[in-house]
Write an enzyme that holds these catalytic residues in place. Structure first.
Site, PDB file in Angstrom:
ATOM      1  N   HIS A 162     -10.444  -6.545   1.225  1.00  0.00           N
ATOM      2  CA  HIS A 162     -11.132  -7.086   0.247  1.00  0.00           C
ATOM      3  C   HIS A 162     -12.236  -6.234  -0.239  1.00  0.00           C
ATOM      4  CE1 HIS A 162     -13.140  -8.235   3.643  1.00  0.00           C
ATOM      5  NE2 HIS A 162     -14.320  -8.294   3.150  1.00  0.00           N
ATOM      6  N   TYR A 189     -20.651   2.212  -4.007  1.00  0.00           N
ATOM      7  CA  TYR A 189     -19.209   1.916  -3.583  1.00  0.00           C
ATOM      8  C   TYR A 189     -18.952   2.944  -2.318  1.00  0.00           C
ATOM      9  CZ  TYR A 189     -14.039   1.783  -3.471  1.00  0.00           C
ATOM     10  OH  TYR A 189     -12.877   2.007  -2.912  1.00  0.00           O
ATOM     11  N   SER A 190     -19.309   4.192  -2.520  1.00  0.00           N
ATOM     12  CA  SER A 190     -18.956   5.407  -1.729  1.00  0.00           C
ATOM     13  C   SER A 190     -19.792   4.886  -0.560  1.00  0.00           C
ATOM     14  CB  SER A 190     -19.397   6.684  -2.427  1.00  0.00           C
ATOM     15  OG  SER A 190     -19.152   7.820  -1.557  1.00  0.00           O
ATOM     16  N   THR A 231      -3.749  -0.460  -9.145  1.00  0.00           N
ATOM     17  CA  THR A 231      -4.356  -1.849  -9.214  1.00  0.00           C
ATOM     18  C   THR A 231      -5.014  -2.000 -10.706  1.00  0.00           C
ATOM     19  OG1 THR A 231      -6.263  -1.362  -8.388  1.00  0.00           O
ATOM     20  CG2 THR A 231      -4.539  -1.689  -6.799  1.00  0.00           C
TER      21      THR A 231
END
Length: 293
Positions: free
Chosen positions: A120, A183-184, A220
């Site tokens: 997730h 995010y990284s 995606t």
């Protein structure tokens, strides 16, 4: 630069592909028959495709995601494809208590656990860092702390079954590129925690494997929507990516690089020529299309 890019990247990729996939033919779908597997983030994208592959292999699957209606459809399809059993638990991974609840549910309905697939991810943006510290905190809770919470709760069952932990990460967790700072950060945290935990399990002679999956650009819906206007490359197929993740987990590999030529080449360049890698990364973006927050 363009000619070097065309020659160097494929060559390095071939070397890395041979190294990481030399044992791929030893995988057999029967390895997953009857295995009890949790897949998080299973309502769409790579997680959904992993659920379908596992179903075809005859696994017992417990699926989680935020959206109950989508999970119901995925569970229905898994049963049609031949899953030994298929159930779902819906909720948000912002709450580590929910992450722990999912593991307790696995104990109750599956009677144990053979593989934990952590897939997730929280919603983020692709662009210049906007200074929103609260967003970073929330993303760390979803992308990192919930992974730790689920792993901690699942370890007793995985020790008993001598099972596997599969952590779906990203090239952004190995190479710090632009436009993905929050995010990284969460993906780098995954690498640090699970690589350290793997060593501790080895020291304690605990037969639980940890596979870290370093993924590139996959087709995606969320990834294409976020970066297709900036990254001109063709994304790799999520169906194949999902199968490679399951394969790597079943074979108890240390890391999976997918797609191997692209990701492997970048990781090698990071070690050998970081300045060249920076130039290649920047030249691969349509920088005029990146929003400044």
């Amino acid at each position: 630069m363009g000619r070097l890019k065309k020659i160097l990247i494929p060559s390095l990729g071939l070397v890395l592909a041979f190294w990481f996939y030399s044992a791929r033919d030893t995988f057999k779908p029967e390895m997953l028959r009857g295995k009890r597997v949790i897949v998080t983030g299973a309502s769409t994208g790579i997680g959904e495709q992993m659920a379908y592959h596992l179903a075809r292999m005859g696994s017992h699957v417990l699926l989680t995601a935020r959206t109950e209606a989508r999970l119901q459809n995925v569970v229905r399809r898994c049963l049609e494809l031949g899953a030994a059993s298929a159930r779902f638990v819906s909720g948000t991974m912002e709450d580590t208590a929910f992450a722990q609840h999912v593991v307790r549910e696995a104990q109750a309905v599956l009677g144990g656990l053979d593989m934990l697939i952590l897939n997730h991810v929280g919603a983020s943006y692709f662009g210049f860092f906007d200074g929103d510290v609260e967003h970073v905190r929330k993303l760390l809770e979803i992308n990192f702390l919930s992974y730790v919470a689920m792993t901690t709760s699942a370890l007793p069952m995985l020790k008993e079954s001598e099972g596997s932990i599969v952590v779906v990460s990203s090239m952004a967790g190995k190479i710090a590129g632009p436009f993905t700072a929050p995010y990284s950060a969460t993906k780098f945290a995954l690498d640090g925690f699970f690589s350290s935990l793997r060593q501790e399990l080895i020291i304690d002679k605990v037969n639980v494997s940890i596979t870290l999956c370093i993924l590139g650009y996959i087709n995606t819906e969320s990834a294409v929507r976020a970066v297709s206007h900036v990254i001109p490359q063709t994304p790799a197929p999520k169906e194949e990516c999902a199968l490679e993740i399951i394969r790597a987990g079943a074979l108890r590999r240390r890391e999976l690089h997918y797609p191997s030529p692209a990701v492997g080449s970048m990781l090698l360049l990071r070690s050998l020529a970081p300045e060249l890698l920076d130039s290649l990364l920047l030249s691969s973006y349509r920088l005029e299309n990146v929003r400044r927050t």
